[in-house]
Design a protein around this motif. Sequence first.
Motif, PDB file in Angstrom:
ATOM      1  N   PRO A  12       0.842  -1.202   0.000  1.00 49.78           N
ATOM      2  CA  PRO A  12       0.000   0.000   0.000  1.00 49.78           C
ATOM      3  C   PRO A  12       0.875   1.250   0.000  1.00 49.78           C
ATOM      4  CG  PRO A  12       0.013  -1.013   2.171  1.00 49.78           C
ATOM      5  CD  PRO A  12       0.768  -1.933   1.249  1.00 49.78           C
ATOM      6  N   LEU A  13       0.347   2.316  -0.547  1.00 45.89           N
ATOM      7  CA  LEU A  13       1.075   3.574  -0.571  1.00 45.89           C
ATOM      8  C   LEU A  13       1.057   4.214   0.803  1.00 45.89           C
ATOM      9  CD1 LEU A  13      -0.263   5.005  -3.945  1.00 45.89           C
ATOM     10  CD2 LEU A  13       1.892   3.806  -3.523  1.00 45.89           C
ATOM     11  N   LEU A  14       2.111   4.964   1.102  1.00 44.69           N
ATOM     12  CA  LEU A  14       2.238   5.637   2.394  1.00 44.69           C
ATOM     13  C   LEU A  14       1.903   7.110   2.263  1.00 44.69           C
ATOM     14  CD1 LEU A  14       5.720   4.176   3.411  1.00 44.69           C
ATOM     15  CD2 LEU A  14       3.474   3.370   4.167  1.00 44.69           C
ATOM     16  N   THR A  15       1.402   7.683   3.339  1.00 47.08           N
ATOM     17  CA  THR A  15       1.212   9.133   3.411  1.00 47.08           C
ATOM     18  C   THR A  15       2.531   9.771   3.847  1.00 47.08           C
ATOM     19  OG1 THR A  15       0.568   9.112   5.731  1.00 47.08           O
ATOM     20  CG2 THR A  15      -1.207   8.822   4.099  1.00 47.08           C
ATOM     21  N   ALA A  16       2.607  11.076   3.732  1.00 48.99           N
ATOM     22  CA  ALA A  16       3.801  11.790   4.182  1.00 48.99           C
ATOM     23  C   ALA A  16       4.009  11.582   5.682  1.00 48.99           C
ATOM     24  CB  ALA A  16       3.687  13.278   3.852  1.00 48.99           C
ATOM     25  N   ILE A  39      13.048  13.129  -2.569  1.00 50.37           N
ATOM     26  CA  ILE A  39      12.470  11.856  -2.164  1.00 50.37           C
ATOM     27  C   ILE A  39      11.422  11.454  -3.206  1.00 50.37           C
ATOM     28  CG2 ILE A  39      10.671  12.901  -0.712  1.00 50.37           C
ATOM     29  CD1 ILE A  39      11.229  10.671   1.345  1.00 50.37           C
ATOM     30  N   PRO A  40      11.373  10.170  -3.584  1.00 48.87           N
ATOM     31  CA  PRO A  40      10.415   9.756  -4.613  1.00 48.87           C
ATOM     32  C   PRO A  40       8.976   9.863  -4.114  1.00 48.87           C
ATOM     33  CG  PRO A  40      11.607   7.840  -3.751  1.00 48.87           C
ATOM     34  CD  PRO A  40      12.210   9.059  -3.113  1.00 48.87           C
ATOM     35  N   VAL A  41       8.131  10.486  -4.915  1.00 50.84           N
ATOM     36  CA  VAL A  41       6.742  10.738  -4.522  1.00 50.84           C
ATOM     37  C   VAL A  41       5.812  10.482  -5.707  1.00 50.84           C
ATOM     38  CG1 VAL A  41       6.836  13.193  -5.095  1.00 50.84           C
ATOM     39  CG2 VAL A  41       5.216  12.406  -3.368  1.00 50.84           C
ATOM     40  N   ILE A  42       4.583  10.158  -5.386  1.00 51.15           N
ATOM     41  CA  ILE A  42       3.529  10.003  -6.391  1.00 51.15           C
ATOM     42  C   ILE A  42       2.461  11.039  -6.075  1.00 51.15           C
ATOM     43  CG2 ILE A  42       1.723   8.490  -7.295  1.00 51.15           C
ATOM     44  CD1 ILE A  42       3.485   6.127  -6.303  1.00 51.15           C
ATOM     45  N   ARG A  43       2.106  11.850  -7.061  1.00 52.42           N
ATOM     46  CA  ARG A  43       1.004  12.795  -6.874  1.00 52.42           C
ATOM     47  C   ARG A  43      -0.245  12.135  -7.453  1.00 52.42           C
ATOM     48  NH1 ARG A  43       0.698  17.891  -5.332  1.00 52.42           N
ATOM     49  NH2 ARG A  43       2.922  18.218  -5.556  1.00 52.42           N
ATOM     50  N   MET A  44      -1.230  11.924  -6.603  1.00 55.37           N
ATOM     51  CA  MET A  44      -2.480  11.287  -6.999  1.00 55.37           C
ATOM     52  C   MET A  44      -3.314  12.282  -7.822  1.00 55.37           C
ATOM     53  SD  MET A  44      -1.879   8.413  -5.624  1.00 55.37           S
ATOM     54  CE  MET A  44      -3.402   7.491  -5.704  1.00 55.37           C
ATOM     55  N   TYR A  51       3.612   7.793  -1.227  1.00 54.79           N
ATOM     56  CA  TYR A  51       4.979   7.283  -1.362  1.00 54.79           C
ATOM     57  C   TYR A  51       4.943   5.762  -1.381  1.00 54.79           C
ATOM     58  CZ  TYR A  51       5.773  12.027   0.328  1.00 54.79           C
ATOM     59  OH  TYR A  51       5.756  13.386   0.490  1.00 54.79           O
ATOM     60  N   ARG A  52       5.705   5.170  -2.293  1.00 53.15           N
ATOM     61  CA  ARG A  52       5.824   3.703  -2.344  1.00 53.15           C
ATOM     62  C   ARG A  52       6.883   3.271  -1.325  1.00 53.15           C
ATOM     63  NH1 ARG A  52       3.020   1.704  -6.475  1.00 53.15           N
ATOM     64  NH2 ARG A  52       2.794   2.968  -8.340  1.00 53.15           N
TER      65      ARG A  52
END
Length: 66
Positions: A12-16, A39-44, A51-52
């Motif tokens: 599952p993806l993590l929150t900040a 830091i690697p991030v995913i913007r939904m 974050y993975r």
Amino acid sequence: MHPMRTNQGISPLLTARQVSERLNVSLTTVMRWTKAGEIPVIRMPTGTLRYRPEAIDAWLIERDAA
């Protein structure tokens, strides 16, 4: 089935906040790293950041080796 379920081998993806707890740093630090592109991030699609866990682990290894 939903593609982010752990029973399919995808974490599952993590929150900040979860990243900050995992790394034992402040939420402000995680957000600073995010804004700086460190830091690697995913913007939904909704604009929220996720974050993975695997990407965070790899980032830590890379950062430690530097």
